[in-house]
Motif scaffolding. Structure first.
Motif, PDB file in Angstrom:
ATOM      1  N   LYS B  74       0.824  -1.203   0.000  1.00 51.93           N
ATOM      2  CA  LYS B  74       0.000   0.000   0.000  1.00 51.93           C
ATOM      3  C   LYS B  74       0.866   1.264   0.000  1.00 51.93           C
ATOM      4  O   LYS B  74       1.948   1.267   0.585  1.00 51.93           O
ATOM      5  N   ASN B  75       0.390   2.309  -0.638  1.00 49.37           N
ATOM      6  CA  ASN B  75       0.986   3.616  -0.484  1.00 49.37           C
ATOM      7  C   ASN B  75       0.558   4.135   0.883  1.00 49.37           C
ATOM      8  O   ASN B  75      -0.557   3.871   1.329  1.00 49.37           O
ATOM      9  N   VAL B  76       1.445   4.892   1.526  1.00 43.00           N
ATOM     10  CA  VAL B  76       1.145   5.365   2.881  1.00 43.00           C
ATOM     11  C   VAL B  76       1.114   6.888   2.879  1.00 43.00           C
ATOM     12  O   VAL B  76       2.003   7.530   2.317  1.00 43.00           O
ATOM     13  N   ILE B  77       0.086   7.443   3.487  1.00 45.35           N
ATOM     14  CA  ILE B  77      -0.030   8.895   3.584  1.00 45.35           C
ATOM     15  C   ILE B  77      -0.043   9.264   5.066  1.00 45.35           C
ATOM     16  O   ILE B  77      -0.904   8.810   5.817  1.00 45.35           O
ATOM     17  N   ILE B  78       0.949  10.063   5.470  1.00 48.36           N
ATOM     18  CA  ILE B  78       1.087  10.429   6.875  1.00 48.36           C
ATOM     19  C   ILE B  78       0.756  11.903   7.061  1.00 48.36           C
ATOM     20  O   ILE B  78       1.309  12.763   6.377  1.00 48.36           O
ATOM     21  N   ASP B  79      -0.138  12.180   7.982  1.00 45.27           N
ATOM     22  CA  ASP B  79      -0.601  13.530   8.292  1.00 45.27           C
ATOM     23  C   ASP B  79      -0.057  13.895   9.673  1.00 45.27           C
ATOM     24  O   ASP B  79      -0.588  13.439  10.686  1.00 45.27           O
ATOM     25  N   TYR B  80       1.038  14.677   9.689  1.00 42.06           N
ATOM     26  CA  TYR B  80       1.626  14.998  10.995  1.00 42.06           C
ATOM     27  C   TYR B  80       2.617  16.148  10.861  1.00 42.06           C
ATOM     28  O   TYR B  80       3.241  16.307   9.816  1.00 42.06           O
ATOM     29  N   VAL B  81       2.754  16.929  11.920  1.00 40.49           N
ATOM     30  CA  VAL B  81       3.773  17.979  11.960  1.00 40.49           C
ATOM     31  C   VAL B  81       5.140  17.285  12.023  1.00 40.49           C
ATOM     32  O   VAL B  81       5.473  16.655  13.022  1.00 40.49           O
ATOM     33  N   ALA B  82       5.904  17.347  10.920  1.00 39.12           N
ATOM     34  CA  ALA B  82       7.191  16.643  10.854  1.00 39.12           C
ATOM     35  C   ALA B  82       8.276  17.591  10.384  1.00 39.12           C
ATOM     36  O   ALA B  82       8.090  18.301   9.389  1.00 39.12           O
ATOM     37  N   PHE B  83       9.390  17.605  11.096  1.00 42.03           N
ATOM     38  CA  PHE B  83      10.547  18.401  10.687  1.00 42.03           C
ATOM     39  C   PHE B  83      11.579  17.467  10.063  1.00 42.03           C
ATOM     40  O   PHE B  83      11.537  16.247  10.284  1.00 42.03           O
ATOM     41  N   PRO B  84      12.515  18.008   9.259  1.00 40.48           N
ATOM     42  CA  PRO B  84      13.453  17.149   8.524  1.00 40.48           C
ATOM     43  C   PRO B  84      14.213  16.136   9.384  1.00 40.48           C
ATOM     44  O   PRO B  84      14.420  15.001   8.954  1.00 40.48           O
ATOM     45  N   GLU B  85      14.610  16.503  10.615  1.00 37.66           N
ATOM     46  CA  GLU B  85      15.343  15.554  11.474  1.00 37.66           C
ATOM     47  C   GLU B  85      14.493  14.314  11.720  1.00 37.66           C
ATOM     48  O   GLU B  85      14.996  13.188  11.762  1.00 37.66           O
ATOM     49  N   GLU B  86      13.174  14.537  11.930  1.00 43.74           N
ATOM     50  CA  GLU B  86      12.280  13.406  12.200  1.00 43.74           C
ATOM     51  C   GLU B  86      12.091  12.554  10.951  1.00 43.74           C
ATOM     52  O   GLU B  86      12.043  11.329  11.033  1.00 43.74           O
ATOM     53  N   VAL B  87      12.011  13.225   9.798  1.00 37.88           N
ATOM     54  CA  VAL B  87      11.837  12.488   8.547  1.00 37.88           C
ATOM     55  C   VAL B  87      13.103  11.665   8.262  1.00 37.88           C
ATOM     56  O   VAL B  87      13.024  10.521   7.796  1.00 37.88           O
ATOM     57  N   GLU B  88      14.259  12.241   8.580  1.00 40.28           N
ATOM     58  CA  GLU B  88      15.546  11.557   8.417  1.00 40.28           C
ATOM     59  C   GLU B  88      15.589  10.258   9.239  1.00 40.28           C
ATOM     60  O   GLU B  88      15.882   9.179   8.725  1.00 40.28           O
ATOM     61  N   GLU B  89      15.263  10.403  10.512  1.00 40.15           N
ATOM     62  CA  GLU B  89      15.243   9.264  11.443  1.00 40.15           C
ATOM     63  C   GLU B  89      14.206   8.211  11.000  1.00 40.15           C
ATOM     64  O   GLU B  89      14.463   7.012  11.022  1.00 40.15           O
ATOM     65  N   PHE B  90      13.049   8.702  10.594  1.00 38.73           N
ATOM     66  CA  PHE B  90      11.979   7.838  10.088  1.00 38.73           C
ATOM     67  C   PHE B  90      12.471   7.052   8.866  1.00 38.73           C
ATOM     68  O   PHE B  90      12.275   5.834   8.778  1.00 38.73           O
ATOM     69  N   SER B  91      13.142   7.754   7.942  1.00 42.05           N
ATOM     70  CA  SER B  91      13.652   7.109   6.727  1.00 42.05           C
ATOM     71  C   SER B  91      14.595   5.969   7.066  1.00 42.05           C
ATOM     72  O   SER B  91      14.540   4.904   6.445  1.00 42.05           O
ATOM     73  N   ARG B  92      15.467   6.208   8.041  1.00 47.19           N
ATOM     74  CA  ARG B  92      16.415   5.164   8.437  1.00 47.19           C
ATOM     75  C   ARG B  92      15.672   3.914   8.899  1.00 47.19           C
ATOM     76  O   ARG B  92      16.012   2.803   8.505  1.00 47.19           O
ATOM     77  N   LYS B  93      14.654   4.110   9.737  1.00 48.60           N
ATOM     78  CA  LYS B  93      13.855   2.969  10.228  1.00 48.60           C
ATOM     79  C   LYS B  93      13.200   2.226   9.060  1.00 48.60           C
ATOM     80  O   LYS B  93      13.164   1.006   9.023  1.00 48.60           O
ATOM     81  N   ILE B  94      12.639   2.992   8.126  1.00 48.09           N
ATOM     82  CA  ILE B  94      11.929   2.375   6.997  1.00 48.09           C
ATOM     83  C   ILE B  94      12.893   1.574   6.131  1.00 48.09           C
ATOM     84  O   ILE B  94      12.655   0.389   5.855  1.00 48.09           O
ATOM     85  N   TYR B  95      14.005   2.193   5.715  1.00 45.18           N
ATOM     86  CA  TYR B  95      14.933   1.528   4.793  1.00 45.18           C
ATOM     87  C   TYR B  95      15.647   0.359   5.447  1.00 45.18           C
ATOM     88  O   TYR B  95      16.174  -0.506   4.743  1.00 45.18           O
ATOM     89  N   ALA B  96      15.658   0.310   6.771  1.00 45.23           N
ATOM     90  CA  ALA B  96      16.226  -0.857   7.454  1.00 45.23           C
ATOM     91  C   ALA B  96      15.345  -2.085   7.242  1.00 45.23           C
ATOM     92  O   ALA B  96      15.801  -3.213   7.349  1.00 45.23           O
TER      93      ALA B  96
END
Lengths: 175, 175
Positions: B74-96
């Motif tokens: 599924k494509n995922v759509i996230i609705d949240y106040v997110a700053f680049p540091e959080e997106v960076e950390e999130f990306s690491r978790k996802i790509y792991a």
């Protein structure tokens, strides 16, 4: 030791009131509403009672959230229609990642007449009418150990504290 | 390839309308509302803007749900106040956990005057008044690459299709 409470039972039995109140009993807790997790799927949604894949996705999501909450030292309260096979599978996922946790499984129950009465008290959009009884039948045809059933027919809203106490302390609900 | 869209921006900018509509654009999609994940915590709740622990718990939960949804194609759509540091950390978790996925990051933006106008159109309980502007200031003091901003000041509700298309196709939003 933190606990995960899975509060199941047919629609209209009082799962929502019970779980929301139970979550407030703890200084550290999280409340997971299964229906809400289920409805995160938008495109390609299939109801979990019609699709094995949907059902297993919901439980995977509930399990991952539960693990995170337990690791954050919170008690977890899950509000969802759950049968023993699902709780079994859920337990395996949980114990694969966290050991120091206890899983509690409660099937809230009431007499048919009382179920219809409680259903009629809900706001119009949430009323299910006779469909409540179909869900009740499903609980009766599945093989569920008697000890997980909690009959609340003679209990009122004013007895909620007693219900919370019983769910928290009664050893027969340990899964 | 499936995509994860993180739609950020100050309160009142139109995140909710945009994300809910975007989720409906796909034949397979899931919609994750960050605020709702955040409010699963009941006992011991601390707002994520006041507690590092709460903030990281919310993102861990969002990441685990996203992984499950991507694995379910599924494509995922996230609705949240997110700053680049959080997106960076999130990306690491996802790509792991999943490789074949693209992360899109959009900061919805409007002029201050327009933000206050849109805020006033919301139902009373959701109106934030001048607090909207404080959140706006926070976005301005953080270092965020210009290419992630999407200024929708001159766009109306009738332009939603154009907004969806731009979010889906514009390569500058690739994180």
């Amino acid at each position: 030791m933190n606990k995960i409470y899975i509060i199941s039972g047919p629609a209209g039995v009082g799962k929502s009131t019970t779980t929301k109140g139970l979550a407030k009993q703890f200084s550290q807790s999280a409340y997971i509403e299964g229906d809400l997790i289920n409805h995160m799927v938008v495109g390609g949604y299939l109801p979990p009672w019609k699709s094995e894949e949907s059902l297993s996705l919901v439980w995977e999501n509930i399990a991952d959230l539960s693990v995170n909450f337990v690791q954050a030292k919170k008690n977890v309260i899950i509000d969802y229609v759950a049968f023993p096979e699902e709780v079994e599978e859920f337990s395996r996922k949980i114990y694969a990642e966290v050991q120091n946790v206890e899983i509690i499984y409660v099937v809230l129950w009431v007499d048919r007449k009382e179920l219809l009465r409680r259903d009629a008290l809900r706001i119009k959009e949430h009323q299910m009418g006779v469909r409540c009884l179909e869900l009740m039948n499903e609980f009766e045809i599945r093989v569920i150990d008697e000890r997980f059933f909690y009959n609340t027919t003679d209990l009122q809203a004013s007895d909620l504290e007693e219900i919370f106490m019983n769910i928290k302390e009664n050893p027969s609900f340990k899964f």
